[in-house]
Scaffold this motif. Structure first.
Motif, PDB file in Angstrom:
ATOM      1  N   ALA A  10      63.833  44.103  67.603  1.00 41.95           N
ATOM      2  CA  ALA A  10      64.729  45.603  67.242  1.00 41.95           C
ATOM      3  C   ALA A  10      63.552  46.573  66.299  1.00 41.95           C
ATOM      4  N   GLY A  11      63.047  45.809  65.444  1.00 42.76           N
ATOM      5  CA  GLY A  11      62.262  46.380  64.766  1.00 42.76           C
ATOM      6  C   GLY A  11      60.785  47.070  65.587  1.00 42.76           C
ATOM      7  N   VAL A  12      60.396  46.384  66.580  1.00 46.41           N
ATOM      8  CA  VAL A  12      59.466  47.167  67.273  1.00 46.41           C
ATOM      9  C   VAL A  12      59.976  48.262  68.121  1.00 46.41           C
ATOM     10  N   ALA A  13      61.294  48.074  68.712  1.00 47.78           N
ATOM     11  CA  ALA A  13      61.934  49.246  69.254  1.00 47.78           C
ATOM     12  C   ALA A  13      62.160  50.448  68.546  1.00 47.78           C
ATOM     13  N   LEU A  14      62.409  50.092  67.085  1.00 48.91           N
ATOM     14  CA  LEU A  14      62.583  51.298  66.298  1.00 48.91           C
ATOM     15  C   LEU A  14      61.095  51.928  66.135  1.00 48.91           C
ATOM     16  N   VAL A  15      60.111  51.180  65.782  1.00 46.63           N
ATOM     17  CA  VAL A  15      58.690  51.706  65.582  1.00 46.63           C
ATOM     18  C   VAL A  15      58.175  52.628  67.015  1.00 46.63           C
ATOM     19  N   ILE A  42      56.977  48.179  56.762  1.00 47.73           N
ATOM     20  CA  ILE A  42      56.126  47.277  57.525  1.00 47.73           C
ATOM     21  C   ILE A  42      54.563  47.526  57.247  1.00 47.73           C
ATOM     22  N   ARG A  43      54.103  48.752  57.474  1.00 46.91           N
ATOM     23  CA  ARG A  43      52.660  48.957  56.657  1.00 46.91           C
ATOM     24  C   ARG A  43      52.404  48.276  55.361  1.00 46.91           C
ATOM     25  N   ALA A  44      53.287  48.401  54.432  1.00 45.69           N
ATOM     26  CA  ALA A  44      53.163  48.001  53.080  1.00 45.69           C
ATOM     27  C   ALA A  44      52.940  46.356  53.146  1.00 45.69           C
ATOM     28  N   ARG A  45      53.849  45.553  53.990  1.00 42.43           N
ATOM     29  CA  ARG A  45      53.841  44.343  54.138  1.00 42.43           C
ATOM     30  C   ARG A  45      52.510  43.736  54.888  1.00 42.43           C
ATOM     31  N   PHE A  46      52.157  44.467  55.935  1.00 41.22           N
ATOM     32  CA  PHE A  46      50.917  44.100  56.669  1.00 41.22           C
ATOM     33  C   PHE A  46      49.700  44.267  55.800  1.00 41.22           C
ATOM     34  N   ARG A  47      49.739  45.221  54.655  1.00 45.68           N
ATOM     35  CA  ARG A  47      48.563  45.450  53.926  1.00 45.68           C
ATOM     36  C   ARG A  47      47.602  44.125  53.587  1.00 45.68           C
ATOM     37  N   GLY A  48      46.207  44.328  54.178  1.00 42.31           N
ATOM     38  CA  GLY A  48      45.327  43.314  54.036  1.00 42.31           C
ATOM     39  C   GLY A  48      45.238  42.239  55.166  1.00 42.31           C
ATOM     40  N   ASP A  49      46.217  42.460  56.195  1.00 45.74           N
ATOM     41  CA  ASP A  49      46.092  41.788  57.377  1.00 45.74           C
ATOM     42  C   ASP A  49      45.671  42.568  58.437  1.00 45.74           C
ATOM     43  N   SER A  50      44.256  42.663  58.714  1.00 42.14           N
ATOM     44  CA  SER A  50      43.693  43.499  59.655  1.00 42.14           C
ATOM     45  C   SER A  50      44.275  43.411  61.019  1.00 42.14           C
ATOM     46  N   GLU A  51      44.595  42.089  61.322  1.00 39.98           N
ATOM     47  CA  GLU A  51      45.228  41.813  62.798  1.00 39.98           C
ATOM     48  C   GLU A  51      46.671  42.565  63.046  1.00 39.98           C
ATOM     49  N   ALA A  52      47.421  42.393  61.754  1.00 38.44           N
ATOM     50  CA  ALA A  52      48.732  43.018  61.969  1.00 38.44           C
ATOM     51  C   ALA A  52      48.689  44.288  61.665  1.00 38.44           C
ATOM     52  N   GLU A  53      47.755  44.913  60.819  1.00 39.46           N
ATOM     53  CA  GLU A  53      47.815  46.299  60.743  1.00 39.46           C
ATOM     54  C   GLU A  53      47.448  46.996  61.873  1.00 39.46           C
ATOM     55  N   THR A  54      46.246  46.437  62.685  1.00 33.60           N
ATOM     56  CA  THR A  54      46.121  46.974  63.969  1.00 33.60           C
ATOM     57  C   THR A  54      47.033  46.901  64.956  1.00 33.60           C
ATOM     58  N   ALA A  55      47.930  45.854  65.197  1.00 30.45           N
ATOM     59  CA  ALA A  55      48.960  45.772  66.023  1.00 30.45           C
ATOM     60  C   ALA A  55      50.021  47.023  65.638  1.00 30.45           C
ATOM     61  N   LEU A  56      50.231  47.319  64.325  1.00 28.96           N
ATOM     62  CA  LEU A  56      51.146  48.509  64.119  1.00 28.96           C
ATOM     63  C   LEU A  56      50.655  49.589  64.618  1.00 28.96           C
ATOM     64  N   LEU A  72      53.124  43.223  68.184  1.00 25.23           N
ATOM     65  CA  LEU A  72      53.736  43.497  67.046  1.00 25.23           C
ATOM     66  C   LEU A  72      54.862  42.929  66.823  1.00 25.23           C
ATOM     67  N   GLU A  73      55.544  42.419  67.733  1.00 27.61           N
ATOM     68  CA  GLU A  73      56.933  41.692  67.527  1.00 27.61           C
ATOM     69  C   GLU A  73      56.455  40.270  67.089  1.00 27.61           C
ATOM     70  N   ARG A  74      55.331  39.864  67.556  1.00 23.78           N
ATOM     71  CA  ARG A  74      54.691  38.386  66.955  1.00 23.78           C
ATOM     72  C   ARG A  74      54.334  38.684  65.476  1.00 23.78           C
ATOM     73  N   MET A  75      53.457  39.947  65.145  1.00 24.99           N
ATOM     74  CA  MET A  75      53.231  39.603  64.001  1.00 24.99           C
ATOM     75  C   MET A  75      54.467  39.988  62.863  1.00 24.99           C
ATOM     76  N   LEU A  76      55.602  40.613  63.313  1.00 22.00           N
ATOM     77  CA  LEU A  76      56.559  40.975  62.513  1.00 22.00           C
ATOM     78  C   LEU A  76      57.314  39.557  62.248  1.00 22.00           C
ATOM     79  N   ALA A  77      57.548  38.999  63.372  1.00 21.70           N
ATOM     80  CA  ALA A  77      58.293  37.694  63.343  1.00 21.70           C
ATOM     81  C   ALA A  77      57.510  36.645  62.280  1.00 21.70           C
ATOM     82  N   ALA A  78      56.026  36.676  62.327  1.00 21.49           N
ATOM     83  CA  ALA A  78      55.359  35.903  61.518  1.00 21.49           C
ATOM     84  C   ALA A  78      55.693  36.248  59.972  1.00 21.49           C
ATOM     85  N   HIS A  79      55.465  37.726  59.764  1.00 21.27           N
ATOM     86  CA  HIS A  79      55.381  38.030  58.400  1.00 21.27           C
ATOM     87  C   HIS A  79      56.755  38.009  57.768  1.00 21.27           C
ATOM     88  N   MET A  80      58.127  37.778  58.717  1.00 22.21           N
ATOM     89  CA  MET A  80      59.226  37.616  58.185  1.00 22.21           C
ATOM     90  C   MET A  80      59.475  36.231  57.758  1.00 22.21           C
TER      91      MET A  80
END
Length: 133
Positions: A10-15, A42-56, A72-80
């Motif tokens: 759902a987060g990816v769909a909203l992005v 999402i950007r604040a949470r991904f800060r410092g994780d270049s792979e996640a930032e790139t996905a966003l 991006l969905e995979r990155m969001l799930a991992a960070h959650m």
């Protein structure tokens, strides 16, 4: 689908919806104004994780890129899974978006945003009015 995967999807769909609205492809179709806030969280949470930032950024730049959305969905799930507060924040924002989508017909889902979603063979319950057009 487990709850974290559902929230991530759902987060990816909203992005994606936010990116499409920004380019004018979906302008005026959203009753929810929290898209920028969601992306910033999402950007604040991904800060410092270049792979996640790139996905966003990949999804923001090319919302139709299916592999980008899956990443991006995979990155969001991992960070959650790593950050309970991030999971709670994302879940709340998704709930707000669903509630804002309510109108005379209730929340609506755009098939264009989920056209290649994975399907899981689990029990599905639908409550309320259901209209297919």
């Amino acid at each position: 689908m487990d709850p974290i995967t559902a929230v991530a999807a759902a987060g990816v769909a909203l992005v994606v919806k936010g990116a499409l609205e920004a380019t004018g492809q979906e302008a005026g179709r959203s009753g929810w104004s929290g898209g920028a806030r969601l992306v910033e969280r999402i950007r604040a949470r991904f800060r410092g994780d270049s792979e996640a930032e790139t996905a966003l950024e990949r999804v923001a730049d090319a919302p139709d890129d299916e592999s980008g959305r899956q990443e991006l969905e995979r990155m969001l799930a991992a960070h959650m899974l790593r950050d309970r507060q991030f999971e709670d924040d994302l879940r709340r924002m998704v709930d707000e978006a669903v509630a804002a989508g309510g109108g005379p017909g209730g929340p609506q889902v755009s098939a264009a945003l989920i056209k290649n979603a994975q399907v899981f063979n689990e029990k599905v319950e639908i409550k309320g009015d259901w209209n297919v057009s």
